[in-house]
Design a protein around this motif. Structure first.
Motif, PDB file in Angstrom:
ATOM      1  N   TYR A 133      62.678  12.648 -16.312  1.00 39.21           N
ATOM      2  CA  TYR A 133      61.294  13.133 -16.309  1.00 39.21           C
ATOM      3  C   TYR A 133      60.526  12.686 -17.558  1.00 39.21           C
ATOM      4  CZ  TYR A 133      63.307  16.253 -12.806  1.00 39.21           C
ATOM      5  OH  TYR A 133      63.949  16.765 -11.704  1.00 39.21           O
ATOM      6  N   ARG A 135      58.714  10.268 -18.479  1.00 33.30           N
ATOM      7  CA  ARG A 135      57.362   9.717 -18.381  1.00 33.30           C
ATOM      8  C   ARG A 135      56.452  10.552 -17.476  1.00 33.30           C
ATOM      9  NH1 ARG A 135      60.596   5.061 -18.856  1.00 33.30           N
ATOM     10  NH2 ARG A 135      60.127   3.947 -20.786  1.00 33.30           N
ATOM     11  N   LYS A 136      56.901  11.770 -17.173  1.00 35.22           N
ATOM     12  CA  LYS A 136      56.112  12.685 -16.346  1.00 35.22           C
ATOM     13  C   LYS A 136      55.158  13.514 -17.213  1.00 35.22           C
ATOM     14  CE  LYS A 136      58.246  12.173 -12.248  1.00 35.22           C
ATOM     15  NZ  LYS A 136      57.561  11.813 -10.988  1.00 35.22           N
ATOM     16  N   HIS A 140      53.291  18.789 -14.504  1.00 36.03           N
ATOM     17  CA  HIS A 140      53.902  18.554 -13.190  1.00 36.03           C
ATOM     18  C   HIS A 140      55.304  19.169 -13.098  1.00 36.03           C
ATOM     19  CE1 HIS A 140      51.283  14.801 -12.040  1.00 36.03           C
ATOM     20  NE2 HIS A 140      50.594  15.925 -12.116  1.00 36.03           N
ATOM     21  N   LEU A 141      55.786  19.764 -14.176  1.00 40.33           N
ATOM     22  CA  LEU A 141      57.143  20.288 -14.225  1.00 40.33           C
ATOM     23  C   LEU A 141      57.183  21.780 -13.876  1.00 40.33           C
ATOM     24  CD1 LEU A 141      58.324  18.671 -17.586  1.00 40.33           C
ATOM     25  CD2 LEU A 141      58.570  17.740 -15.271  1.00 40.33           C
TER      26      LEU A 141
END
Length: 276
Positions: A133, A135-136, A140-141
């Protein structure tokens, strides 16, 4: 790793000068220990966490982090690098728009070279199982994933100790499980000193030691078995015990001669089988 001596703390806006949030706290946490602090709301446990990180300073008494006095302003940055802190709401700790940039924030601020920052970010994300994750965007987590990113941000500073101030309070059961798995991994595998403040009794079962606070004082401490066996004492100060311990206690109350020190399903099953 952590030592407090005759620690008292009173908030500046408290009108009653005799009203202390913490009273005569004498605490010793050794290197590599996993200590859980429990207590009902207002018991002083979160106030204590902020004192251990130098956010607050004692009204009276002393706090030493790895032998450094928190009241010495010249040492406060080193103290906060030694004892990192993870708060209840991960959104209050996430500052960047990309996960790996957030984890890099601390190391960048202490002027580390780019190669060392890259290494620390990758290592920290790997430890908390968040590499996929990196580069998220944090928004959005899930809650549990955000909290693990917040933990990675602390790990990238390479502290010797992490203080967790109710890090699972805002999470669902799945998120709580993720974060607790990470906390226990840091202590058992990475050999980090952990002070975990919580109001979930089941999160204390695997601790080396539990400290119980009430009205700003330490009222009970010992191993999880020793502390949770004091069911009536804990209930008098507004605390529960793990469900298995509660069941063992109630069975004992109605005449079944079994130990109230059971902490797991397997232990209770074995105790009941011995009665058959």
């Amino acid at each position: 790793m952590i030592k407090t001596e005759g620690l008292y703390f009173r908030y500046h806006d408290e009108k009653d000068e005799e009203k202390y949030a913490l009273k005569d706290i004498n605490l010793h946490v050794t290197d590599g220990e996993f200590v859980v602090i429990i207590g009902h709301n207002g018991s002083g446990k979160s106030t204590l966490s902020k004192l251990l990180n130098g956010i607050y300073l004692p009204t009276n008494g002393k706090i030493y982090i790895n032998e450094m006095d928190t009241s010495d302003e010249a040492l406060i940055w080193e103290i906060r690098k030694t004892a990192g802190m993870v708060f209840q709401n991960p959104d209050n700790q996430l500052v960047a728009t990309i996960v790996e940039e957030d984890v890099a924030f601390g190391p960048e601020n202490i002027g580390l070279p780019s190669s060392e920052i890259r290494k620390r970010v990758d290592e920290a994300l790997e430890i908390v199982s968040m590499t996929p994750y990196k580069r998220k965007p944090p928004h959005h987590l899930s809650g549990g994933q955000k909290q693990r990113v917040a933990i990675a941000g602390i790990l990238a500073m390479k502290p010797k100790c992490i203080i967790f101030d109710e890090p699972t309070a805002m999470l669902d059961p799945a998120g709580r499980k993720e974060v607790m798995k990470t906390i226990e991994y840091l202590n058992k595998k990475e050999k980090m000193t952990v002070v975990h403040i919580t109001h979930y009794m089941d999160e204390a079962v695997n601790a080396d030691r539990i400290i119980v606070m009430d009205e700003g004082q330490i009222v009970l401490e010992g191993t999880p078995r020793a502390v949770f066996s004091k069911v009536e004492h804990l209930k008098r100060i507004g605390l529960d015990v793990p469900q298995i311990t509660q069941l063992a206690y109630e069975l004992n109350q109605i005449g079944y001669n079994i130990s109230t020190e059971s902490l797991t399903v397997q232990e209770l099953v074995e105790a009941l089988c011995q009665l058959v």
